[in-house]
Scaffold this motif. Structure first.
Motif, mmCIF file in Angstrom:
data_model
loop_
_atom_site.group_PDB
_atom_site.id
_atom_site.type_symbol
_atom_site.label_atom_id
_atom_site.label_comp_id
_atom_site.label_asym_id
_atom_site.label_seq_id
_atom_site.Cartn_x
_atom_site.Cartn_y
_atom_site.Cartn_z
ATOM 1 N N GLY A 1 -0.608 -58.346 75.662
ATOM 2 C CA GLY A 1 -0.799 -57.752 74.346
ATOM 3 C C GLY A 1 0.395 -56.933 73.930
ATOM 4 N N GLN A 2 0.179 -56.044 72.974
ATOM 5 C CA GLN A 2 1.252 -55.195 72.453
ATOM 6 C C GLN A 2 0.857 -53.726 72.553
ATOM 7 O OE1 GLN A 2 4.448 -56.042 70.940
ATOM 8 N NE2 GLN A 2 3.973 -57.865 72.150
ATOM 9 N N PHE A 3 1.791 -52.931 73.072
ATOM 10 C CA PHE A 3 1.625 -51.479 73.116
ATOM 11 C C PHE A 3 2.392 -50.875 71.942
ATOM 12 C CE2 PHE A 3 0.966 -52.929 77.390
ATOM 13 C CZ PHE A 3 0.008 -52.093 77.927
ATOM 14 N N TYR A 4 1.824 -49.823 71.375
ATOM 15 C CA TYR A 4 2.489 -49.146 70.243
ATOM 16 C C TYR A 4 2.593 -47.658 70.546
ATOM 17 C CZ TYR A 4 1.637 -53.437 67.611
ATOM 18 O OH TYR A 4 1.637 -54.743 67.193
ATOM 19 N N MET A 5 3.798 -47.123 70.328
ATOM 20 C CA MET A 5 3.985 -45.675 70.427
ATOM 21 C C MET A 5 4.835 -45.208 69.251
ATOM 22 S SD MET A 5 6.854 -44.919 73.398
ATOM 23 C CE MET A 5 6.130 -45.884 74.701
ATOM 24 N N ASN A 6 4.837 -43.913 69.023
ATOM 25 C CA ASN A 6 5.602 -43.341 67.918
ATOM 26 C C ASN A 6 7.096 -43.592 68.108
ATOM 27 O OD1 ASN A 6 6.899 -41.377 66.127
ATOM 28 N ND2 ASN A 6 4.835 -40.562 65.863
ATOM 29 N N LYS A 7 7.780 -44.048 67.051
ATOM 30 C CA LYS A 7 9.219 -44.316 67.141
ATOM 31 C C LYS A 7 10.012 -43.061 67.510
ATOM 32 C CE LYS A 7 9.596 -48.282 64.008
ATOM 33 N NZ LYS A 7 10.158 -48.783 62.720
ATOM 34 N N ASP A 8 9.542 -41.907 67.043
ATOM 35 C CA ASP A 8 10.260 -40.652 67.315
ATOM 36 C C ASP A 8 10.214 -40.266 68.791
ATOM 37 O OD1 ASP A 8 10.840 -40.461 64.626
ATOM 38 O OD2 ASP A 8 9.106 -39.180 64.185
ATOM 39 N N ALA A 9 9.324 -40.888 69.558
ATOM 40 C CA ALA A 9 9.206 -40.574 70.988
ATOM 41 C C ALA A 9 10.361 -41.156 71.796
ATOM 42 C CB ALA A 9 7.886 -41.098 71.537
ATOM 43 N N GLU A 10 11.145 -42.071 71.157
ATOM 44 C CA GLU A 10 12.306 -42.692 71.808
ATOM 45 C C GLU A 10 11.934 -43.318 73.163
ATOM 46 O OE1 GLU A 10 15.343 -39.714 71.986
ATOM 47 O OE2 GLU A 10 15.726 -39.785 69.821
ATOM 48 N N GLU A 11 10.860 -44.118 73.117
ATOM 49 C CA GLU A 11 10.410 -44.904 74.274
ATOM 50 C C GLU A 11 9.943 -44.033 75.446
ATOM 51 O OE1 GLU A 11 13.103 -48.014 75.327
ATOM 52 O OE2 GLU A 11 13.335 -48.723 73.265
ATOM 53 N N THR A 12 9.541 -42.811 75.157
ATOM 54 C CA THR A 12 8.968 -41.937 76.184
ATOM 55 C C THR A 12 7.512 -41.721 75.823
ATOM 56 O OG1 THR A 12 11.109 -40.817 76.418
ATOM 57 C CG2 THR A 12 9.172 -39.723 77.366
ATOM 58 N N TYR A 13 6.612 -42.412 76.545
ATOM 59 C CA TYR A 13 5.213 -42.483 76.124
ATOM 60 C C TYR A 13 4.547 -41.111 76.051
ATOM 61 C CZ TYR A 13 3.492 -41.569 80.835
ATOM 62 O OH TYR A 13 3.195 -40.972 82.028
ATOM 63 N N ASN A 14 4.889 -40.174 76.978
ATOM 64 C CA ASN A 14 4.179 -38.891 76.969
ATOM 65 C C ASN A 14 4.650 -37.956 75.853
ATOM 66 O OD1 ASN A 14 6.624 -38.454 78.150
ATOM 67 N ND2 ASN A 14 5.859 -37.330 79.927
#
Length: 344
Positions: free
Chosen positions: A53-66
């Motif tokens: 599937g696809q995971f989505y996180m905030n772009k402002d997090a810069e690929e840091t999920y927490n």
């Protein structure tokens, strides 16, 4: 085939040495692959067990999920439109057991979904590895940032994240502990990767795994060792058969002179390579599977049939390439000139 077998019987020691080396290299490769896969499961079983599937996180997090925060309106929109979508959060923390001893865990909470364990407020479901710490169903656990208590409701098998056992808790309890209002991530199962949402960055399962601290570096190092060992095995075949061919230039000259085709000489080398490799692989696979069964319970070792089969095929391909490269010189042999050099 007959010539190949006769030569193996004539030079038993040489072929036994090569077979032993291939056996040791392949066994070491299987063991390291099992450790790499075991560490991968220990590091991210929670994510690896999810469907494609696809995971989505905030772009402002810069690929840091927490550091990611999913806007509540966007989350509501996605969950309403995508039937199987789930919003979830992961955060490292600890629980105090009945002896007031801290146990490190990865707290996980999610919206209502079959993909994650959903629990009521004041309840917790733990990874079964915490049984070894003396925790049982019905025990009362606490957390310094939580005003209430957690009752252990159940255990689940093989749910780890960042080498820590997972602790499923209710969303409201999670928000109280970590003083947050938003979820970190949204997951939409399915192969369709074309969905885009404002302000969110999407990741495939593999891409998301690489955002986990230490996961990429850990797996890259171990996989590099595995492929290095595979390449070494190919070089061993090339060097061994090259030296054998140099010693048999006179013999090849005689065989060519009496009408033996170059293709038949290549078949002889390939037959010898297959014989040595298959026997070495059978022994190394058997021993690695025995190790898989007797490995200490705390050791993250997991060698699947799929990985074993893939590596075996790679060994055969690499062995074939190595043996073929060593036999290129056979094509250049002129019968008369080779006979004059004499058979070594």
């Amino acid at each position: 085939m007959n010539i190949a077998w006769k030569e193996i019987k004539k030079n038993k020691v040489r072929f036994l040495i090569l077979g032993s080396i291939v056996f040791l290299v392949s066994l070491l490769t299987f063991i390291i692959s099992g450790l790499a896969n075991g560490l991968s499961q220990d590091n991210a079983a929670l994510i690896k067990d999810l469907p494609k599937g696809q995971f989505y996180m905030n772009k402002d997090a810069e690929e840091t999920y927490n550091l990611s925060k999913i806007d509540s309106d966007i989350q509501k929109e996605i969950l309403n439109k995508q039937k199987d979508a789930v919003a979830f959060s992961i955060q490292m923390g600890f629980l105090n057991d009945k002896d007031d001893k801290q146990q490190g865990v990865a707290f996980v909470t999610s919206s209502d979904s079959k993909l994650f364990k959903n629990v009521k407020q004041g309840e917790v479901i733990l990874d079964s590895s915490l049984k070894d710490k003396g925790i049982k169903v019905g025990d009362t656990l606490t957390n310094n940032q939580f005003s209430g208590e957690f009752i252990v409701k159940d255990f689940v098998d093989q749910k780890k994240y960042s080498h820590s056992p997972v602790a499923y808790i209710n969303m409201e309890n999670y928000k109280e502990i970590f003083r947050v209002k938003e979820m970190q991530l949204v997951f939409i199962p399915g192969e369709d990767s074309s969905k885009e949402f404002t302000g969110l960055q999407s990741f495939s399962n593999e891409d998301f795994l690489n955002t986990i601290p230490s996961y990429n570096a850990e797996q890259m190092s171990l996989n590099m060792i595995v492929w290095f060992l595979v390449i070494i095995s190919g070089m061993l075949f090339a060097i061994f058969f090259y030296m054998m061919n140099v010693q048999k230039i006179g013999l090849y000259g005689i065989l060519k002179a009496i009408g033996i085709k170059t293709s038949k000489l290549f078949k002889m080398i390939w037959t010898q390579m297959l014989f040595i490799t298959i026997i070495a692989l059978i022994i190394s696979i058997s021993l690695s599977q025995v190790f898989n069964m007797i490995a200490p319970e705390g050791m993250p070792f997991h060698l699947t049939f799929k990985i074993t089969a893939q590596l075996s095929i790679v060994f055969l391909i690499i062995g074939f390439i190595g043996a073929t490269l060593s036999g290129i010189q056979i094509k250049k042999i002129e019968p008369l000139q080779a006979i004059q050099q004499g058979e070594a």
